[in-house]
Design a protein around this motif. Structure first.
Motif, PDB file in Angstrom:
ATOM      1  N   HIS A 188      12.262  -8.898  35.600  1.00 30.74           N
ATOM      2  CA  HIS A 188      13.249  -8.725  34.337  1.00 30.74           C
ATOM      3  C   HIS A 188      15.014  -9.031  34.970  1.00 30.74           C
ATOM      4  O   HIS A 188      14.769 -10.105  33.913  1.00 30.74           O
ATOM      5  N   ASN A 208      19.916  -8.699  22.901  1.00 32.93           N
ATOM      6  CA  ASN A 208      20.283  -7.388  23.697  1.00 32.93           C
ATOM      7  C   ASN A 208      21.056  -6.735  23.830  1.00 32.93           C
ATOM      8  O   ASN A 208      19.894  -5.657  23.976  1.00 32.93           O
ATOM      9  N   VAL A 238      19.093  -4.078  21.714  1.00 31.66           N
ATOM     10  CA  VAL A 238      17.757  -3.131  22.386  1.00 31.66           C
ATOM     11  C   VAL A 238      18.245  -3.095  23.557  1.00 31.66           C
ATOM     12  O   VAL A 238      17.769  -1.396  23.739  1.00 31.66           O
ATOM     13  N   HIS A 239      19.954  -2.809  23.990  1.00 26.57           N
ATOM     14  CA  HIS A 239      19.876  -2.449  25.459  1.00 26.57           C
ATOM     15  C   HIS A 239      20.905  -1.515  24.541  1.00 26.57           C
ATOM     16  O   HIS A 239      21.032   0.103  25.642  1.00 26.57           O
ATOM     17  N   MET A 299      18.467   1.573  24.477  1.00 30.45           N
ATOM     18  CA  MET A 299      17.276   1.885  25.701  1.00 30.45           C
ATOM     19  C   MET A 299      18.440   2.442  27.067  1.00 30.45           C
ATOM     20  O   MET A 299      18.045   3.635  27.435  1.00 30.45           O
ATOM     21  N   THR A 321      10.344   1.129  23.136  1.00 27.41           N
ATOM     22  CA  THR A 321       8.668  -0.054  23.673  1.00 27.41           C
ATOM     23  C   THR A 321       8.364  -1.449  23.029  1.00 27.41           C
ATOM     24  O   THR A 321       8.760  -2.628  23.112  1.00 27.41           O
ATOM     25  N   GLN A 378      11.579  -3.654  22.109  1.00 29.62           N
ATOM     26  CA  GLN A 378      11.969  -4.810  23.528  1.00 29.62           C
ATOM     27  C   GLN A 378      10.623  -5.647  23.550  1.00 29.62           C
ATOM     28  O   GLN A 378      11.652  -6.750  23.800  1.00 29.62           O
ATOM     29  N   GLN A 396      11.930  -7.961  20.859  1.00 29.88           N
ATOM     30  CA  GLN A 396      12.984  -8.561  21.625  1.00 29.88           C
ATOM     31  C   GLN A 396      12.344 -10.030  22.009  1.00 29.88           C
ATOM     32  O   GLN A 396      12.631 -11.630  21.760  1.00 29.88           O
ATOM     33  N   PHE A 398       5.501  -7.980  28.800  1.00 33.59           N
ATOM     34  CA  PHE A 398       6.055  -6.416  27.642  1.00 33.59           C
ATOM     35  C   PHE A 398       5.336  -5.847  27.405  1.00 33.59           C
ATOM     36  O   PHE A 398       4.869  -5.286  26.599  1.00 33.59           O
TER      37      PHE A 398
END
Length: 290
Positions: free
Chosen positions: A165, A191, A194-195, A198, A220, A223, A226, A268
């Motif tokens: 990834h 991105n 999600v980050h 995460m 999860t 992710q 996304q 994923f």
């Protein structure tokens, strides 16, 4: 009331020269902070001239992580919890700030007439914060390679999804970034969103904070979502371009993002099935038996 660009030489220069081929927004809500006012075209030229940098970094990355794994085989694991906390917290907060800065403009483009089409196909309505954080987004992929180093030094399981990834995301993002395609809005916003969750989750886990399992399942899920959304918007832009609509996409970008998001959906998707669906079924069975 529209922001008076004549009072800001930097903004005026961007607006009239149409950096990246975009018309920059005048709305004062999207007026950049001083640290966001950088030489955008200079960065674009640097990426074009140094596109191989991502390939060199990727080769070094693979050699390093598997070399370290071999070195650590008969050595005790490092206790890097404090460093890992700071690392994840920094990336998580940066992602959150980035999301806050780019989402309003993204939403503005979407809310206009033909908003979805404009958001993936038309070089219209760029603003200083979005341009700045798009560059940060591309550069951050080098930094995120450090995640794997922590895994190896702490002797945690190194799964294919993790290093693959990071590897392909870096190469694809860096090589296609100078194209400054409108669809990058989607990739950057997704991105950063999600980050934000995460990395802040990983930061808390690093210092042994107990977090309900549904939080991990949520991360999860977003992710996997996304990857699905990224694949869909990429193929939507291909469809529009293929059917005669004006769409600023390049064959290289369409093909590589189609491949990358396709493989991410598989990888994923398996993680989502194993972690969320399968584990949820097991939990229900235990609850019934209890």
């Amino acid at each position: 009331m529209a922001y008076n660009i004549s009072n800001d030489p930097f903004y005026s220069d961007l607006y009239f020269k149409r950096a990246f081929g975009y018309t920059f927004l005048e709305n004062p809500y999207f007026h950049g902070f001083e640290f966001e006012k950088i030489g955008f075209t200079g960065w674009q030229e640097f990426m074009i001239e140094n596109w191989k940098l991502a390939i060199y970094a990727s080769v070094f990355y693979v050699i390093t992580i598997f070399g370290l794994q071999r070195v650590m085989k008969n050595r005790p694991a490092f206790d890097l919890r404090k460093c890992l906390f700071v690392w994840n917290l920094a990336i998580g907060l940066a992602s959150l700030v980035g999301f806050i800065r780019v989402f309003p403009a993204f939403l503005t483009v979407l809310s206009e007439q033909n908003g979805f089409y404009n958001s993936i196909c038309v070089k219209k309505g760029l603003d200083i914060p979005s341009a700045y954080w798009a560059i940060v987004f591309a550069c951050s992929k080098f930094l995120e390679l450090g995640d794997t180093v922590f895994i190896v030094l702490r002797k945690r399981p190194l799964v294919f999804l993790q290093w693959y990834h990071h590897l392909v995301t870096l190469m694809v993002t860096w090589i296609t970034a100078p194209l400054v395609e409108p669809i990058v809005r989607w990739y950057a916003v997704l991105n950063a969103f999600v980050h934000s969750f995460m990395y802040l989750y990983f930061a808390l886990r690093a210092i042994s904070v107990k977090i309900p399992s549904y939080v991990a399942n949520f991360i999860t899920t977003i992710q996997f979502s996304q990857m699905l959304v990224g694949f869909v918007v990429n193929m939507a832009s291909w469809y529009l371009q293929h059917n005669g609509y004006g769409c600023v996409r390049y064959p290289l970008s369409i093909n590589v993002f189609g491949f990358v998001y396709g493989t991410f959906i598989l990888l994923f998707g398996k993680l989502f099935y194993d972690s969320v669906i399968k584990s949820g079924r097991k939990l229900k069975q235990k609850t019934k038996q209890g």
